[in-house]
Design a protein around this motif. Structure first.
Motif, short mmCIF file in Angstrom:
data_model
loop_
_atom_site.label_atom_id
_atom_site.label_comp_id
_atom_site.label_asym_id
_atom_site.label_seq_id
_atom_site.Cartn_x
_atom_site.Cartn_y
_atom_site.Cartn_z
N MET A 277 75.67 -60.60 30.11
CA MET A 277 77.08 -60.78 30.41
C MET A 277 77.24 -61.26 31.85
N SER A 278 78.20 -62.13 32.06
CA SER A 278 78.48 -62.57 33.43
C SER A 278 79.98 -62.68 33.65
N ASN A 279 80.51 -61.83 34.53
CA ASN A 279 81.93 -61.94 34.88
C ASN A 279 82.20 -63.24 35.60
N HIS A 280 81.24 -63.65 36.44
CA HIS A 280 81.54 -64.74 37.36
C HIS A 280 81.59 -66.10 36.67
N VAL A 281 80.54 -66.43 35.92
CA VAL A 281 80.62 -67.70 35.19
C VAL A 281 81.43 -67.50 33.91
N HIS A 282 81.70 -66.26 33.60
CA HIS A 282 82.66 -65.86 32.57
C HIS A 282 82.22 -66.16 31.14
N GLY A 283 81.24 -65.41 30.72
CA GLY A 283 80.83 -65.49 29.33
C GLY A 283 79.80 -64.42 29.05
N TYR A 284 79.60 -64.12 27.81
CA TYR A 284 78.52 -63.20 27.47
C TYR A 284 77.92 -63.62 26.14
N ILE A 285 76.68 -63.17 25.91
CA ILE A 285 75.95 -63.63 24.74
C ILE A 285 74.92 -62.61 24.30
N SER A 286 74.77 -62.51 22.99
CA SER A 286 73.67 -61.72 22.42
C SER A 286 73.27 -62.41 21.12
N GLN A 287 72.20 -61.95 20.50
CA GLN A 287 71.79 -62.56 19.23
C GLN A 287 71.80 -61.49 18.15
N SER A 288 72.48 -61.79 17.05
CA SER A 288 72.58 -60.81 15.98
C SER A 288 71.27 -60.76 15.20
N ASP A 289 71.10 -59.69 14.42
CA ASP A 289 69.88 -59.57 13.63
C ASP A 289 69.75 -60.73 12.65
N LYS A 290 70.90 -61.30 12.27
CA LYS A 290 70.89 -62.42 11.33
C LYS A 290 70.46 -63.72 12.01
N GLY A 291 70.50 -63.71 13.35
CA GLY A 291 70.03 -64.87 14.10
C GLY A 291 71.13 -65.64 14.82
N ASP A 292 72.39 -65.33 14.53
CA ASP A 292 73.48 -66.03 15.21
C ASP A 292 73.51 -65.62 16.68
N LEU A 293 73.82 -66.59 17.54
CA LEU A 293 74.16 -66.25 18.92
C LEU A 293 75.62 -65.83 18.90
N VAL A 294 75.90 -64.62 19.37
CA VAL A 294 77.26 -64.08 19.36
C VAL A 294 77.81 -64.19 20.78
N ILE A 295 78.91 -64.94 20.92
CA ILE A 295 79.36 -65.37 22.24
C ILE A 295 80.85 -65.10 22.43
N GLY A 296 81.21 -64.69 23.63
CA GLY A 296 82.63 -64.48 23.91
C GLY A 296 82.90 -64.56 25.40
N ALA A 297 84.14 -64.39 25.76
CA ALA A 297 84.52 -64.38 27.18
C ALA A 297 85.83 -63.62 27.35
N GLY A 298 86.82 -64.26 27.93
CA GLY A 298 88.05 -63.55 28.27
C GLY A 298 89.17 -63.80 27.28
N ILE A 299 90.26 -63.08 27.51
CA ILE A 299 91.42 -63.21 26.62
C ILE A 299 92.20 -64.49 26.97
N ASP A 300 93.01 -64.94 26.04
CA ASP A 300 93.94 -66.01 26.34
C ASP A 300 95.12 -65.43 27.13
N GLY A 301 95.75 -66.27 27.96
CA GLY A 301 96.71 -65.76 28.92
C GLY A 301 98.05 -65.33 28.35
N TYR A 302 98.34 -65.73 27.12
CA TYR A 302 99.67 -65.46 26.56
C TYR A 302 99.60 -64.35 25.52
N ASN A 303 100.77 -63.78 25.22
CA ASN A 303 100.84 -62.79 24.15
C ASN A 303 100.65 -63.49 22.81
N GLY A 304 99.93 -62.85 21.90
CA GLY A 304 99.77 -63.47 20.59
C GLY A 304 99.28 -62.49 19.55
N TYR A 305 99.94 -62.56 18.39
CA TYR A 305 99.54 -61.74 17.25
C TYR A 305 98.92 -62.61 16.16
#
Lengths: 417, 97, 1005, 217
Positions: A277-305
């Motif tokens: 995980m990296s706050n500064h370059v802003h992203g994080y990553i891991s690999q699932s047992d199935k082999g997918d790279l699982v990737i995320g970062a921050g929230i979007d700036g607006y409210n949304g359902y």
């Protein structure tokens, strides 16, 4: 409850797996319960499970408008860690961590809790100061943690670009070996199966459309499908929809529901054995047992359902990932999605009494909900059982936003996870 | 990604030029000292966060740098209306009895 | 090399351009116009992969994006490896190198296959949730094996040599899909002068028409396609994008198109070309003409190589001149399936039988089949396939008219190919990306797009319109609708005449019955890529996983790289049946981007490496580089950190810089500090509201330090603001805080106090700011200016306008080091000139450049804070011991005043910023160390605050530190202990943070 | 020479000619002259030129204040472009609409102080005029592929019906910002901040690669 084991699989294979029991019933609700939990996600189901298992309250219903574990439990990126900065948060998340260790056995359901370690990278001098500060606090709080230099980071993640010629070179990292990932759906299903076996009614496809309130006291809920259902105490664990439930109670919460996006690559052969995980370059990553790279970062700036966000967030996230892992340039994104996260101004949850008597809220987990599931459920169950907040929950009262006693975890929760 | 009409530039621009600043129409109390901690906290932190119509504040930070209001459905993400600071929305959510 | 399945003529391939390619190390030949898949089939390659869970041999099933099995590893070199390429979408090129992604030692003889056979029965859906739990400690080991077995292709381990482009596009109408409907829609819009983008995932436009034997206006369909494309090409505002897949449909009609520019040429782009291009499209209107996918039928061992989609068989024959077998059995629930038999026969190979699941089909095609002497078996189904690595025969049995059970004796037919058609599923994926849920239509047995708030139209097979004429008519209609909305006048487009074929209605059959119960029958695959079977889905439902999302997640249905394009509808139907619900009641899972996978590199574009994030430079940057500065990233700025001389360690350099500044004169490039020009008669009032201290009386020519807080009372920025004129101020902010402070001022001005007459302008980049600091700084300045800079005429916290080295400057006598200091500001165009003049002149004073680190040390010696380092958003001015900077008596309730008065903010025992002296002066406390009062306390230890700043002070000959300590301001002289990770416990004494010159005499001289 | 008694302080920031002070534009360190000598405009799809060391003035005044607007126009000797996203060019003077109360003007740096003085003399009321000459520079771009290059860089519709000659937009340029003005069918001009100039220059080189880039000096 039917016991799950390798032997069981062998036995059932002889009968072509035609005799497996249901994992949980599909009951019609009673007129009244001791406790009603609004929201059948991981936190709600864990709350129900511990109410029954740890506190002997079995006359419990979990009311879910969709299907069990269908909200953020089904949409998060499964990271589990407890290396939070402030004592209050650290103790709560570590309480969860201890329950994670052994959860599969406790539930007799393999939640695949994989303690492969989490790295939080530092790219600036201030990053490294903050990492030192957090790791020192973790250690004195009894939470495992180390500060690693660039070389040590490279040894743990051989394929990451730790050279000095990136835009924001990796200067070091914090390392929590006990942290890791778990199979998100299994957590909800395991708790559901366990709670059901202890007598908890799991009511799916049933939306709570109002709260029953008699002179300032919550006495149950009104549902679309079954009308009024009474209860001595009601606990709302509705994540992104908490503000909607609060409105039924006639009050507001210090929450904003934002889209939180994530994505997965196509499955590839094992190449990343830990969580980065990296706050500064802003992203994080891991690999699932199935082999997918699982990737995320921050929230979007607006409210949304809408359970979806904006494309630039995905672009920025992948830019960060290629900054760290240029070799993934030719790997392909298979799927992206979004959840609805209820974020608090101080990036810490609300586990709290409310202006309405016998109505309790557990929400505001923002981007940090999944990792807390067992601890959140346990302390909320204790609070619902006794009618007063568990000591670990007390600091997370919604009224801290009046007194000013905030617990600012933006540093530790910088990127969404 | 949103396509937002800037009421000052008078044309649609990409979301990348804008920032959302949260719930609109939260005036700063004229006499903060007269507020109780509770009132101050409510003003500072407590929000409507509706599922549906939402009046929110946006700024065209990469463009004209003006703040303005947007009425948006937080489920469909449809923008129903944009209006300048100081103006009132013509489309409002029906008040639940 | 022989291509045993290649026809001597026909198809859209170029037999005069043979291309050689490698698969699993063996070399084969195909032709220009082939896909990797068609070339493999031409060469009689049956097994292209092993299945995910049971490791069963798998062959090519489809001819397009829906292919679940032919997932290959591509690439001739390490750097150009591409995992998981769909052979049916990869155009063949000379020298293509491919391999299967799994199977050991080889995909043909795979030992895991045995495991699959033996262990398979123990691996029902979710088996891993039920085991691998004991002992707890073993999970890590189990997991290693699971991970090894999983995954498809592999990532390259080297940097990608290619570049990727990203383009912003705007259009009136984006047409997705260039089949008959899409072409017609695009033509209609383009003729009327609309700005049109037409994108199609295939190498050629035409869609289904490319493999059709239909005639339009009496000519081959391909001719109509050609004419249409030629006309479209003639319009200036039409952008035609073949090899371009529309992958994501986002809010407000924003769509992404993944164009593969050179993937058909080589595994790496030719020099100067981009490998792929991502189009970010904002479309006023979108026409989805995405067509439909044929549904395979679900029957026993339906995964054996040689089992294919009926339409795919036709496509390989008609478009590629490849017959993928010799003896064909067709099973169909509808008239469409018959075409495969006709094409097979026309290709001169044997059609064993057409098995029609309908009891008494009446369509024209049935008569035609009989007329051709083909054996048509009605009211029956292929319930099972024989063979392992290739179909060797099929079991056929009569079934009930509702398709629920076998009603008679099973007979065996020999065949090497089974073509099945279960009807068509409209490609509604994109239509669902923005939250609209598809609707089930019983008449066409498929889901069509549901309602949407987007400006979206649909045409052709996506609406269940499967005739060419009908699709073209719908395309024209969609084009006209869009034009009407755009206020453009349409010009007529004709629907070409086609031969009408009388069709009979299809039969709903999603799960072919077997003589045995599903759980005991041979595996009937629903999702081939994830080894999801009908039995597995029924088991999931039995176990209580009743929502379609539960079924998906428990069985992995649709989780593959094909995202269930073939299997999902059958899976939903089987789920519905198992739950006794209808298909619409069961519903679909949610459709999400991407339609087909998109390369990370294409999404990132050029925002990587050097361009990942801007590097901001001051006017003196080149000088810093020349003089060996080490740089620190502060926000996006590159700031000199320190200036080591050859052979110097960092500490030696810092000691030298610090001493030089305190004993003679040092210089800092302070240009990165935020600067905001503030003008207007209410500027003063505004400052009073946003700063905690008083501004009413600041005289022209004077400077003042100010603290800025949020409404919560917590400090978020600080800096010096100077009065340039009665209505004119210049504010400085921290380097990192500049943008935030500027927006903060605008926010309050525009939303809260618009009545205040004041304007703000960012001038950060306009001024080069160089601070000379030290006892000799006045002398140095005096030598470069005519102005009187004596203490009498230029006092501390004054500013003056003067020429420095011939350049007009504003000089501020402010100090962040505690030394006599002058901050010289000149227009940045002349910054380097002045900087260099200072060095020429300053040589005799050994003018020493210093960076951020020395600046930090020098200010710490004076106890000056750095917002963001000594503060973290949780401390207010009183916590910092800076109550002197809070003017409580100001008439207007400034921002932060109320916040810092809240219950929790007035506690006695809050963490407060103090100085800390280690008992051993040679020990430097690490920044971030956590303090305790009782080092003997057990874990968890009660912590009292952390070290925010800590340095070795060469001037004081000891370490100094600042830190937060609970109630620290009232604990002067008390001890705090800092237990470190290495086991050391460092003792320190609480003191004033002002370590040097408490009276401030040095800066006042 | 100090002007401290006025409500607003202005200063002639340009050294007198005899001071022998060399000015350096934000791309000074790149050595554009050298690059220019090695590139051929004829062969290039994109032709780049930095118009450095110009005078940049930002005028802030409410468009609703007719009197002040009128005075400003008299002082400028040119009309202020009042309609959004428009610009006015008159000789060396270019005036760009930035927001309803903001205009960005460029003119020779040596004329800036004179204009500032004129404003202070004639304008009486709420306005501000700020010299940003050191903080901004202008990139002039022309060539057959300029639009294609810009489409990679800014999220704005550049079709000539949507972005006619004379139109001005402030927008995001890659990961920073720019004020973009169309100066001809295949000619554009970017006003960019000094500290980001090098980044944008790198970006333009990269984005122009497939079209060929030439530099003029």
């Amino acid at each position: 409850m039917q016991h799950y084991s390798g032997f069981g699989l062998l036995k059932h294979s002889l009968s072509h797996h035609e005799n497996w029991q249901r994992a949980w019933r599909n009951p019609t609700p009673k007129k009244k319960y001791d406790v009603i939990i609004i929201g059948g996600g991981g936190h709600g189901l864990a709350t129900a499970y511990y109410l029954a298992k740890a506190f002997g309250v079995t006359n419990v219903a979990v009311i879910e408008k969709g299907y069990l574990g269908g909200g953020n439990t089904a949409r998060n990126t499964t990271i589990v860690r407890s290396n939070y900065l402030w004592d209050e948060a650290a103790h709560l998340y570590e309480h969860a961590m201890k329950l994670w260790e052994g959860l599969s056995q406790d539930l007799n359901y393999n939640v695949m809790f994989s303690q492969r370690g989490v790295l939080n990278l530092g790219h600036t001098l201030q990053d490294m100061r903050d990492i030192q500060r957090r790791v020192n606090a973790n250690r004195l709080n009894g939470i495992d943690g180390e500060v690693l230099d660039t070389q040590q980071v490279q040894e743990i993640v051989p394929h990451m670009d730790c050279s000095a010629n990136t835009r924001y070179p990796v200067l070091g990292a914090s390392w929590q070996p006990r942290a890791g990932v778990a199979r998100h759906d299994a957590v909800a299903w395991g708790y559901a199966r366990g709670a059901d076996a202890l007598g908890v009614d799991l009511i799916q496809q049933t939306e709570v459309i109002d709260l029953l309130i008699e002179d300032g006291e919550c006495v149950g809920v009104k549902t679309q499908r079954y009308g009024d259902i009474k209860a001595d105490r009601v606990g709302s664990v509705a994540a992104g929809n908490s503000s909607v439930i609060a409105k039924m109670g006639g009050f507001e919460l210090p929450l904003e529901s934002h889209p939180l996006q994530a994505l997965v690559s196509e499955p590839i052969k094992p190449i990343l054995d830990t969580v980065v995980m990296s706050n500064h370059v802003h992203g994080y990553i891991s690999q699932s047992d199935k082999g997918d790279l699982v990737i995320g970062a921050g929230i979007d700036g607006y409210n949304g359902y809408g359970q979806r966000g904006s494309f630039p967030t995905i672009e920025h996230t992948l830019q960060a990932i290629l900054e760290l892992f240029p070799i993934f340039s030719r790997v392909r994104m298979n799927r992206q999605w979004g959840g609805i996260v209820d974020t608090c101004p101080d990036a810490c949850p609300i586990i709290s009494e409310t202006p309405v008597k016998n109505l309790f809220f557990n929400c505001g987990w923002g981007t940090g909900g999944f990792k807390a599931t067992p601890g959140s459920g346990h302390v909320f169950a204790a609070s619902l059982a006794k009618g007063e907040m568990h000591p670990l929950a007390k600091p997370f009262s919604m009224f801290r936003f009046h007194s000013g006693a905030l617990i600012d975890e933006h540093g530790a929760a910088g990127v969404a996870h | 990604m949103f396509h937002i009409y800037c009421p000052y530039c008078c044309e649609y621009r990409e979301e990348e030029e804008f920032h959302s600043k949260g719930q609109a129409h939260i005036p700063r109390p004229l006499n903060p000292e007269a507020c109780s901690d509770e009132e101050w906290g409510n003003n500072l932190y407590f929000r409507k966060n509706p599922r549906g119509l939402h009046h929110e504040l946006w700024v065209h930070n990469a463009g004209c740098r003006k703040f303005f209001n947007v009425t948006r459905d937080t489920v469909t993400y449809e923008i129903k209306e944009v209006y300048k600071m100081g103006e009132k929305p013509s489309i409002v959510a029906e008040i639940k009895a | 090399m022989s291509q045993k399945n290649r026809l001597p003529s026909g198809g859209r391939i170029n037999r005069s351009k043979p291309l050689s390619f490698a698969y699993n190390g063996k070399h084969f030949q195909g032709f220009e116009g082939d896909t990797l898949a068609s070339a493999m089939l031409a060469n009689g390659i049956d097994v292209v992969g092993r299945s995910f869970k049971y490791s069963r041999p798998r062959g090519i099933v489809a001819a397009g994006a829906e292919e679940p099995n032919a997932i290959m590893q591509l690439g001739a070199t390490e750097a150009t490896q591409i995992p998981n390429v769909r052979a049916t979408q990869q155009e063949l090129y000379e020298g293509l190198v491919s391999g299967a992604v799994n199977g050991w030692p080889s995909v043909d003889t795979d030992v895991m296959g045995l495991v699959g056979k033996v262990g398979g029965t123990m691996m029902p859906p979710g088996f891993y949730y039920k085991t691998f739990m004991f002992p707890q400690s073993m999970w890590g080991t189990y997991e290693k094996f699971i991970r090894k077995a999983a995954g498809l292709g592999r990532s390259s381990l080297e940097h990608d040599p290619d570049t990727y482009e990203k383009v912003n596009q705007f259009c009136d109408v984006l047409v997705v899909g260039a089949g008959p409907a899409g072409l017609a829609a695009a033509l209609t819009a383009a003729r009327a002068g609309a700005r049109v983008i037409l994108a199609d995932e295939q190498s050629e436009f035409g869609g289904s028409l490319l493999s059709s034997k239909e005639t339009l206006d009496g000519e081959p369909a391909a001719a109509w396609v050609k004419n249409t494309v030629v006309e479209l090409t003639s319009y200036r505002d039409v952008l035609l994008l073949p090899r371009a897949t529309v992958n994501g449909y986002h809010d407000h009609n924003f769509l992404t198109i993944h164009e593969r520019c050179t993937d058909h040429i080589a595994d790496s782009a030719p020099l100067g070309q981009a490998r792929q291009r991502l189009h970010r499209v904002r479309a006023k209107w979108v026409v989805l003409a995405t067509g439909a996918h044929e549904r395979p039928l679900v029957f026993g061992n339906n995964d054996v190589p040689g089992s294919m989609l009926a339409s795919a068989v036709s496509t390989y024959i008609n478009r590629y001149g490849v017959v993928p077998g010799s003896e064909l059995v067709v099973m169909t629930t509808n008239d469409g399936g018959y075409q495969a038999a006709f094409d097979w026969l026309a290709a001169g190979r044997k059609v064993v039988a057409i098995v029609d699941t309908r009891q008494n089909p009446q369509g024209e095609c049935v008569a035609k089949a009989v007329g051709l002497g083909l054996r048509v078996i009605t009211g029956a189904a292929v319930i099972e396939v024989f063979g392992t690595k290739r179909v060797s025969g099929v079991a056929v049995a009569p079934i009930s008219d509702d398709g629920s059970r076998v009603t008679g004796a099973v007979s065996r037919l020999s065949a090497d190919t089974v073509a099945s058609s279960g009807g068509w599923s409209p490609v509604v994926h994109l239509a669902g990306h923005t939250g609209s849920r598809p609707i089930w239509r019983e008449d066409i047995l498929g889901f069509v797009p549901g309602e949407t708030v987007e400006k979206r139209l649909t045409a052709g097979a996506i609406n269940g319109e499967y005739t060419t004429a009908g699709a073209i008519a719908q395309g024209i209609d969609a084009g006209r609708k869009a034009l009407a909305e755009l206020g453009k006048k349409p010009i007529d487009v004709n629907v070409p005449a086609t031969v009408h074929v009388e069709l009979d209605s299809p039969m709903a059959l999603f799960h072919v019955p077997h003589t045995k119960r599903t759980a005991q029958a041979p595996k009937q695959f629903v999702d081939l890529q994830n080894d999801v079977t009908a039995a597995g889905i029924e088991l999931a439902c039995r176990e209580g996983y009743e929502s379609i999302e539960h079924v998906k997640r428990y069985t992995a249905l649709g989780f593959g790289t094909d995202q269930g394009k073939l299997g999902n509808i059958n899976g939903m139907a089987i789920t519905a049946n198992a739950l006794g619900k209808s298909i619409p009641e069961t519903g679909t899972t949610i459709f999400r981007p991407n339609y087909t996978p998109v390369t990370f590199g294409a999404i990132v574009g050029r925002d990587r490496g050097e361009l990942f994030d801007p590097k901001r430079y001051t006017a003196m940057h080149a000088w810093h580089v020349e003089h060996g500065a080490k740089f620190e990233d502060v926000g996006q700025w590159k700031r000199p950190w320190y200036f080591p001389k050859p052979g110097e360690s960092m500490q030696q350099a810092l000691d030298r810089e610090c001493l030089a500044t305190r004993t003679s004169v040092g210089i800092l490039d302070a240009s990165t500090l935020g600067k905001i020009d503030i003008q207007g008669k209410d500027a003063r009032e505004f400052l009073g509201r946003v700063y905690t201290n008083a501004w009413a009386k600041l005289a022209v020519g004077k400077c003042r330090y100010g603290l800025m807080c949020g409404e919560d009372g917590m400090v978020f920025d600080d800096g010096v603001t100077s009065c340039l004129g009665e209505n004119h101020f210049i504010m400085t902010t921290t380097t990192g805080g500049a943008a935030r402070v500027y927006e903060w001022l605008e926010l309050y001005h525009q939303t809260e106090w618009p009545e205040l007459e004041v304007y703000f302008n960012t001038v950060t980049d306009h001024w080069s700011t160089m601070t000379i600091s030290g006892p000799n700084s006045r002398k140095l300045l005096a030598e470069l200016t005519d102005a009187d800079v004596s203490a009498e005429n230029f006092g501390y916290m004054d500013w003056r306008e003067m020429k420095v080295a011939g350049v007009p400057a504003r000089v501020f006598r402010i100090s962040f080091t505690g030394e006599l200091s002058f901050e010289i500001n000149v227009q940045a165009n002349f910054g380097l000139h002045v900087w260099e003049k200072l060095f020429e002149q300053g040589a005799k004073y050994d003018l020493t450049p210093y960076g951020t680190e020395t600046m930090h040390i020098l200010r710490a010696e004076k106890g000056f804070i750095i917002a963001g380092q000594d503060t973290d958003g949780s401390v207010h001015p009183y916590d910092l011991g800076m109550g002197w900077a809070v003017a409580q008596q100001k008439p207007f309730s400034f921002i932060g005043k109320r916040g810092m008065a809240r219950e929790d903010c007035v506690r006695e025992d809050r963490k407060q910023l103090v100085g800390l002296k280690t008992s051993d002066p040679s020990v430097v406390l690490p920044e971030g160390a956590q303090g305790v009062f009782d080092p003997g306390a057990p874990i968890p230890m009660p912590m009292v605050g952390h070290i925010t700043s800590s340095y070795w002070s060469a001037n004081l000959g000891r370490s100094i530190a600042m830190g937060l300590v609970k109630g620290g301001l009232s604990r002067m002289g008390e001890k705090v202990y800092y237990p470190l990770a290495d086991g050391r416990v460092i003792e320190a004494e609480i003191c004033s943070p002002v370590f040097l010159d408490p009276k401030g005499e040095r800066q006042n001289v | 020479m100090s002007d401290i008694n006025h409500a607003v302080a202005i200063m002639d920031q340009v050294p007198s000619a005899d001071a022998e002070v060399r000015g350096e534009s934000p791309l000074h360190h790149v050595g554009l002259a050298a690059i220019a000598s090695q590139t051929l405009p004829q062969a290039a799809g994109v032709i780049f030129r930095e118009l450095g060391l110009l005078g940049h003035l930002t005028l802030r005044v409410s468009a609703d204040n007719a009197a002040l607007i009128k005075t400003a126009q008299t002082v400028l000797g040119a009309p202020l472009p009042l309609s959004p996203l428009s610009s006015v060019q008159q000789g060396d003077l270019v005036i760009r609409w930035i927001s309803p109360d903001e205009w960005l003007m460029t003119l020779p740096n040596t004329q800036v102080f004179e204009l500032e003085s004129q404003f202070r003399e004639k304008m009486d009321g709420h306005y501000s005029l700020v010299n940003g000459s050191g903080g901004l520079t202008v990139f002039a771009l022309r060539g057959a592929r300029v639009v294609d290059m810009l489409k990679k860089s800014i999220p704005v519709d550049l079709h000539d019906t949507e972005f006619p000659v004379g139109k001005v937009v402030s927008t995001v340029f890659a990961k920073t910002g720019a004020v973009v003005r169309r100066t001809g069918e295949t000619e554009f001009e970017l006003v960019v901040r000094r500290s980001f100039a090098d980044y944008i220059w790198l970006w333009i080189q990269s984005a122009s690669q497939e079209y060929g880039l030439a530099v003029e000096h």
